[in-house]
Design a protein around this motif. Structure first.
Motif, short mmCIF file in Angstrom:
data_model
loop_
_atom_site.label_atom_id
_atom_site.label_comp_id
_atom_site.label_asym_id
_atom_site.label_seq_id
_atom_site.Cartn_x
_atom_site.Cartn_y
_atom_site.Cartn_z
N GLN A 288 0.86 -1.19 0.00
CA GLN A 288 0.00 0.00 0.00
C GLN A 288 0.90 1.24 0.00
OE1 GLN A 288 -2.18 1.77 3.15
NE2 GLN A 288 -1.28 0.52 4.79
N CYS A 289 0.28 2.40 -0.21
CA CYS A 289 1.04 3.64 -0.15
C CYS A 289 0.33 4.60 0.81
CB CYS A 289 1.20 4.28 -1.52
SG CYS A 289 -0.25 4.28 -2.56
N GLY A 290 1.08 5.58 1.28
CA GLY A 290 0.51 6.56 2.20
C GLY A 290 1.40 7.79 2.22
N SER A 321 -4.53 -2.96 -2.82
CA SER A 321 -5.78 -2.60 -2.16
C SER A 321 -6.14 -1.16 -2.47
CB SER A 321 -5.62 -2.80 -0.65
OG SER A 321 -5.42 -4.15 -0.34
N GLU A 322 -6.84 -0.51 -1.53
CA GLU A 322 -7.10 0.93 -1.56
C GLU A 322 -8.10 1.30 -2.66
OE1 GLU A 322 -3.18 2.88 0.15
OE2 GLU A 322 -2.69 1.65 -1.59
N THR A 323 -9.36 0.98 -2.41
CA THR A 323 -10.41 1.10 -3.44
C THR A 323 -10.48 2.48 -4.08
OG1 THR A 323 -11.69 -0.65 -2.40
CG2 THR A 323 -12.89 0.83 -3.86
N PRO A 417 -10.45 0.26 2.26
CA PRO A 417 -10.27 1.71 2.14
C PRO A 417 -8.78 2.03 1.96
CG PRO A 417 -11.65 1.16 4.03
CD PRO A 417 -11.04 -0.13 3.53
N ALA A 418 -8.48 3.25 1.50
CA ALA A 418 -7.09 3.64 1.32
C ALA A 418 -6.44 4.07 2.63
CB ALA A 418 -6.99 4.78 0.31
N SER A 419 -7.26 4.38 3.65
CA SER A 419 -6.75 4.75 4.98
C SER A 419 -5.63 3.79 5.38
CB SER A 419 -7.89 4.65 6.00
OG SER A 419 -7.36 4.42 7.29
CA CA Z 1 -2.92 3.99 2.13
#
Ligand code: CA
Length: 524
Positions: A288-290, A321-323, A417-419
């Protein structure tokens, strides 16, 4: 790097991003003679040609917006000049149309892992204490501290003791249809491969999420005859529960004693385990990214995408992930599905999320943050195009609804979720034994349950956060490494970390974010 440099992602693009640290001043001239009309910060876009009002602004060969007024070549193309395109509808999508040539298998790679009874493999050997409700969190934290101080030194092969604290369990509409998401997430986290199949629960007693509802008979593998209620073919594992409201408890210390006593046999069994050589196909990696910036889609995410392909070729499982960050690329994803069923499952998850956002009177554009925009990402379309590349080029082999456990190899879309916190929590439930996190703005994110490998998108971040970032993909923008170089570096580092031979910086400093369950159902 001192010469003015821009990075264009596709030959059709009419914008590119400024690569230079600190950005470039007005008057800077690029190698092709293009001159900047105004200052453009690093990672932000400049127009390569004149773009008339209403024309598509193309990055990744995709319209990331439409010009709200005439833009001249050499102008800064910031988010206030762009109109967001509307989201692609979910009808008439290409279904499993892309059939990539099979990638050659990658053989000969292995790591040292902990083989579990259910066939999964752990990268760490951790005692997890499951909690049914937030009410017990303080007591469990107290007990975990005592277990670490007084018991853990006797069990040198056990890496850690973790209380699975969360905010769910009571005060929630537990019979609402969507409550299953939070419940199965917690159930499947309990069964994460890094916990060795040892299940130990602390319950309050009066909560809605009773232990038998969280872990019904049949969900736990029998790891030891002491856990078995009755011997025979129908034998079922007995749930090991400490209930704080039990009449046996007189005083707080008796609760702590009960938890410590209950922990002992689990610690003994975990301590008897040893790492063994297993093929790289046993890796289950969540990416994932953030804290993304415009370099995320140029350096770190493409390198992760290359590594994703290596993992798929090695027979491993990789989840992206991260819709809200893939929604704008839905046509690419349904086209890449390995079968019509997978494509339909992808559409089902997008439709569910569209409705979920609509209930809150927002859409996928609610995703971007002030930091994303400061980092050069104008809107969710641009962010999504840079995010999807983490998935590499393999066919998408399966789709998980939020909180479901993965049962397949290959590339999987795990809808979350992208959270950052909720995505990580749901990927834990899906059964990851490694987590890869890319960041451009910088985040000290970490999980207590699995190692988190952090990849910086820019050398400036990697330099300043030298003891927080594990891999520097910024070298790609600097011209010092290729996407393939950094992808291989990440792959090799993964095998070292999964084997316990190396620790991530988040593990070194014990930086752990909370589990955050996704509960779309009402609270009461
Ligand atoms: Ca994220």
């Amino acid at each position: 790097m001192t010469d003015p440099l821009y990075i264009r992602m596709h030959g059709n693009d009419n914008v590119a991003i400024v690569a230079n640290d600190g950005g470039l001043p007005a008057g800077a001239i690029f190698a092709d003679g293009l001159r900047l009309c105004e200052r453009v910060p690093q990672g932000h876009k400049l127009a390569l040609v004149n773009i008339p009002k209403g024309a598509a602004v193309l990055r990744y060969n995709v319209p990331i917006g439409y010009a709200l007024k005439d833009i001249s070549a050499g102008n800064w193309v910031h988010e206030r000049l762009l109109q967001l395109p509307s989201a692609r509808g979910l009808d008439n999508l290409p279904i499993a149309t892309v059939k990539p040539a099979p990638m050659p298998p990658l053989v000969g790679y292995s790591f040292e892992g902990y083989r579990n009874v259910d066939g999964s493999v752990g990268s760490r050997n951790i005692l997890a204490i499951t909690t049914t409700v937030q009410c017990v969190a303080g007591v469990v934290a107290f007990a975990v501290k005592r277990i670490k101080e007084e018991l853990l030194p006797r069990f040198p092969n056990v890496d850690d003791v973790v209380g699975l604290e969360h905010s769910y369990g009571c005060g929630v509409a537990i019979d609402a249809p969507d409550a299953i998401i939070a419940i199965r997430t917690l159930r499947n986290i309990t069964l994460n491969p890094n916990f060795g199949g040892e299940v130990m629960v602390v319950s309050l007693g009066c909560e809605k999420l009773q232990p038998e509802r969280l872990l019904p008979p049949g969900t736990i593998q029998i790891v030891d005859e002491r856990n078995v209620a009755d011997v025979g073919v129908n034998a079922d594992a007995m749930l090991d529960v400490v209930c704080l409201q039990s009449e046996n408890h007189v005083g707080f210390m008796s609760m702590i004693d009960s938890i410590m006593q209950a922990a002992l046999p689990h610690l003994q069994r975990l301590n008897a385990r040893r790492r063994e050589t297993v093929p790289a196909s046993e890796l289950v990696v969540g990416v994932q990214c953030g804290g993304s910036d415009a370099f995320s889609g140029v350096t770190a995410n493409p390198a992760v995408g290359f590594c994703t392909d290596l993992l798929v070729r090695a027979g491993a499982t990789v989840m992206f992930s991260e819709t809200t960050e893939v929604r704008d690329g839905i046509d690419q994803l349904t086209a890449r599905a390995s079968s019509p069923e997978v494509a339909q499952a992808m559409i089902r998850e997008m439709a569910w999320y569209d409705a979920y956002l609509q209930k809150g009177q927002v859409d996928r554009s609610a995703n971007t943050t002030p930091g994303n925009k400061q980092g050069g990402l104008s809107n969710i379309v641009e962010k999504a195009m840079g995010s999807i590349v983490k998935s590499g080029s393999a066919p998408i082999n399966g789709v998980l609804a939020p909180g479901e456990k993965v049962r397949q190899k290959g590339l999987i879309y795990a809808a979350t979720p992208a959270s950052d916190f909720i995505c990580g929590t749901l990927q834990l439930a899906a059964g990851i034994n490694l987590h890869v996190f890319t960041t451009g703005r910088g985040t000290p994110y970490g999980l207590a349950e699995v190692p988190v490998i952090k990849v910086a998108t820019r050398t400036d971040l990697a330099r300043r956060w030298h003891d927080l970032m594990d891999i520097n993909a910024g070298r790609i923008a600097d011209g010092d490494a290729t996407i393939e170089d950094v992808g291989w570096e990440l792959f090799t580092f993964m095998l070292e970390v999964a084997s316990g031979r190396k620790k991530t910086w988040a593990e070194h400093w014990k930086l752990h974010n909370a589990l955050v369950l996704f509960n779309p159902a009402p609270v009461t």
